[in-house]
Design a protein around this motif. Structure first.
Motif, PDB file in Angstrom:
ATOM      1  N   LYS A 236      -1.002  45.727   9.319  1.00  0.00           N
ATOM      2  CA  LYS A 236      -0.694  47.115   8.978  1.00  0.00           C
ATOM      3  C   LYS A 236      -1.965  47.939   9.153  1.00  0.00           C
ATOM      4  O   LYS A 236      -3.032  47.560   8.676  1.00  0.00           O
ATOM      5  CB  LYS A 236      -0.194  47.227   7.543  1.00  0.00           C
ATOM      6  CG  LYS A 236       1.146  46.565   7.319  1.00  0.00           C
ATOM      7  CD  LYS A 236       1.595  46.717   5.894  1.00  0.00           C
ATOM      8  CE  LYS A 236       2.901  45.973   5.682  1.00  0.00           C
ATOM      9  NZ  LYS A 236       3.263  45.920   4.272  1.00  0.00           N
ATOM     10  N   LEU A 237      -1.826  49.047   9.832  1.00  0.00           N
ATOM     11  CA  LEU A 237      -2.967  49.915  10.063  1.00  0.00           C
ATOM     12  C   LEU A 237      -3.372  50.606   8.772  1.00  0.00           C
ATOM     13  O   LEU A 237      -2.542  51.196   8.084  1.00  0.00           O
ATOM     14  CB  LEU A 237      -2.628  50.959  11.135  1.00  0.00           C
ATOM     15  CG  LEU A 237      -3.740  51.927  11.491  1.00  0.00           C
ATOM     16  CD1 LEU A 237      -4.947  51.189  12.055  1.00  0.00           C
ATOM     17  CD2 LEU A 237      -3.243  52.959  12.481  1.00  0.00           C
ATOM     18  N   SER A 238      -4.623  50.528   8.463  1.00  0.00           N
ATOM     19  CA  SER A 238      -5.172  51.204   7.299  1.00  0.00           C
ATOM     20  C   SER A 238      -5.903  52.458   7.789  1.00  0.00           C
ATOM     21  O   SER A 238      -6.986  52.361   8.358  1.00  0.00           O
ATOM     22  CB  SER A 238      -6.141  50.277   6.564  1.00  0.00           C
ATOM     23  OG  SER A 238      -6.744  50.936   5.493  1.00  0.00           O
TER      24      SER A 238
ATOM     25  N   LYS B 199     -12.604  46.468  10.111  1.00  0.00           N
ATOM     26  CA  LYS B 199     -11.516  46.555   9.127  1.00  0.00           C
ATOM     27  C   LYS B 199     -10.214  47.001   9.791  1.00  0.00           C
ATOM     28  O   LYS B 199      -9.129  46.600   9.383  1.00  0.00           O
ATOM     29  CB  LYS B 199     -11.906  47.549   8.020  1.00  0.00           C
ATOM     30  CG  LYS B 199     -10.854  47.783   6.976  1.00  0.00           C
ATOM     31  CD  LYS B 199     -11.314  48.828   5.969  1.00  0.00           C
ATOM     32  CE  LYS B 199     -10.175  49.254   5.077  1.00  0.00           C
ATOM     33  NZ  LYS B 199     -10.550  50.353   4.204  1.00  0.00           N
ATOM     34  N   SER B 200     -10.332  47.816  10.832  1.00  0.00           N
ATOM     35  CA  SER B 200      -9.153  48.397  11.483  1.00  0.00           C
ATOM     36  C   SER B 200      -8.701  47.640  12.721  1.00  0.00           C
ATOM     37  O   SER B 200      -7.824  48.099  13.434  1.00  0.00           O
ATOM     38  CB  SER B 200      -9.449  49.850  11.874  1.00  0.00           C
ATOM     39  OG  SER B 200      -9.784  50.607  10.750  1.00  0.00           O
TER      40      SER B 200
ATOM     41  N   GLY C 227      -9.716  41.778  10.601  1.00  0.00           N
ATOM     42  CA  GLY C 227      -9.544  42.730   9.495  1.00  0.00           C
ATOM     43  C   GLY C 227      -8.147  43.323   9.492  1.00  0.00           C
ATOM     44  O   GLY C 227      -7.529  43.488   8.445  1.00  0.00           O
ATOM     45  N   PHE C 228      -7.642  43.626  10.676  1.00  0.00           N
ATOM     46  CA  PHE C 228      -6.284  44.145  10.833  1.00  0.00           C
ATOM     47  C   PHE C 228      -5.271  43.056  10.472  1.00  0.00           C
ATOM     48  O   PHE C 228      -4.309  43.292   9.755  1.00  0.00           O
ATOM     49  CB  PHE C 228      -6.086  44.613  12.281  1.00  0.00           C
ATOM     50  CG  PHE C 228      -4.732  45.167  12.592  1.00  0.00           C
ATOM     51  CD1 PHE C 228      -4.324  46.388  12.071  1.00  0.00           C
ATOM     52  CD2 PHE C 228      -3.860  44.486  13.415  1.00  0.00           C
ATOM     53  CE1 PHE C 228      -3.080  46.917  12.371  1.00  0.00           C
ATOM     54  CE2 PHE C 228      -2.612  45.000  13.726  1.00  0.00           C
ATOM     55  CZ  PHE C 228      -2.221  46.216  13.194  1.00  0.00           C
ATOM     56  N   ALA C 229      -5.514  41.822  10.933  1.00  0.00           N
ATOM     57  CA  ALA C 229      -4.615  40.704  10.657  1.00  0.00           C
ATOM     58  C   ALA C 229      -4.567  40.379   9.164  1.00  0.00           C
ATOM     59  O   ALA C 229      -3.509  40.072   8.622  1.00  0.00           O
ATOM     60  CB  ALA C 229      -5.036  39.474  11.453  1.00  0.00           C
TER      61      ALA C 229
ATOM     62  N   PRO D 277     -10.850  54.003  13.725  1.00  0.00           N
ATOM     63  CA  PRO D 277     -11.679  53.836  14.917  1.00  0.00           C
ATOM     64  C   PRO D 277     -10.913  53.128  16.026  1.00  0.00           C
ATOM     65  O   PRO D 277     -10.175  52.180  15.772  1.00  0.00           O
ATOM     66  CB  PRO D 277     -12.846  52.978  14.421  1.00  0.00           C
ATOM     67  CG  PRO D 277     -12.336  52.275  13.221  1.00  0.00           C
ATOM     68  CD  PRO D 277     -11.275  53.144  12.628  1.00  0.00           C
ATOM     69  N   VAL D 278     -11.073  53.626  17.252  1.00  0.00           N
ATOM     70  CA  VAL D 278     -10.407  53.016  18.403  1.00  0.00           C
ATOM     71  C   VAL D 278     -11.406  52.508  19.443  1.00  0.00           C
ATOM     72  O   VAL D 278     -11.015  51.806  20.373  1.00  0.00           O
ATOM     73  CB  VAL D 278      -9.397  53.978  19.071  1.00  0.00           C
ATOM     74  CG1 VAL D 278      -8.261  54.300  18.117  1.00  0.00           C
ATOM     75  CG2 VAL D 278     -10.072  55.251  19.549  1.00  0.00           C
TER      76      VAL D 278
END
Length: 158
Positions: free
Chosen positions: A95-97, A83-84, A88-90, A123-124
């Motif tokens: 925009k970072l959630s 998601k992050s 999911g990011f695109a 999460p990174v």
């Protein structure tokens, strides 16, 4: 001697941690590292006072938090990673959630003892198990690393 101060005679068992993200249980973890904060110190040398230097607290910084556990059946952890990042990011217009995460120490009796509420978490890094044919003796582990903007600590009333 192990002190039980503040836990009403219960010795905390540091081998069981629950991770929740935005109120959803992600799973139990065996290891957590990075629950720390560093405060920068600004020094000010006052003119005429050569015997000491004034010190003032500055910015606070927190390292990333790393959680490790054995592989489980749930996909909630990896779904949060997806998601992050990537598609999911695109799909969120790049925009970072960020999320609010909670890391809770669970006692051997199953009760919640203490929690750290982590703000602005995302999460990174996710690391899957090392896989090798014939490998025995160590469990398949997965790891998640979280960047965040800080945390607060809270205890639970028993």
């Amino acid at each position: 001697m192990v002190t039980t101060s503040g836990f009403k005679g219960h010795v905390p068992d540091s081998s069981s941690f629950l991770l929740e993200v935005d109120g959803t249980q992600i799973g139990m973890f065996a290891e957590v590292s990075g629950l720390e904060v560093t405060v920068e110190v600004a020094s000010y040398a006052e003119g005429g006072q050569n015997g000491f230097v004034h010190k003032f607290p500055g910015r606070m910084s927190w390292p990333n938090i790393v959680l490790r556990r054995g592989i489980c059946e749930s996909d909630a952890l990896f779904a949060w990673v997806m998601k992050s990042s990537g598609s999911g990011f695109a799909s969120n217009q790049n925009k970072l959630s960020v999320s609010t995460a909670a890391i809770t120490l669970i006692g051997s009796d199953g009760k919640r003892l203490r929690a750290w509420e982590v703000t602005g978490a995302f999460p990174v890094r996710w690391v899957g198990p090392e896989l090798a044919v014939g490998s025995t003796g160590h469990p398949a582990m997965e790891e998640i690393e979280l960047a965040h903007q800080g945390f607060v600590s809270k205890t639970f009333k028993s």
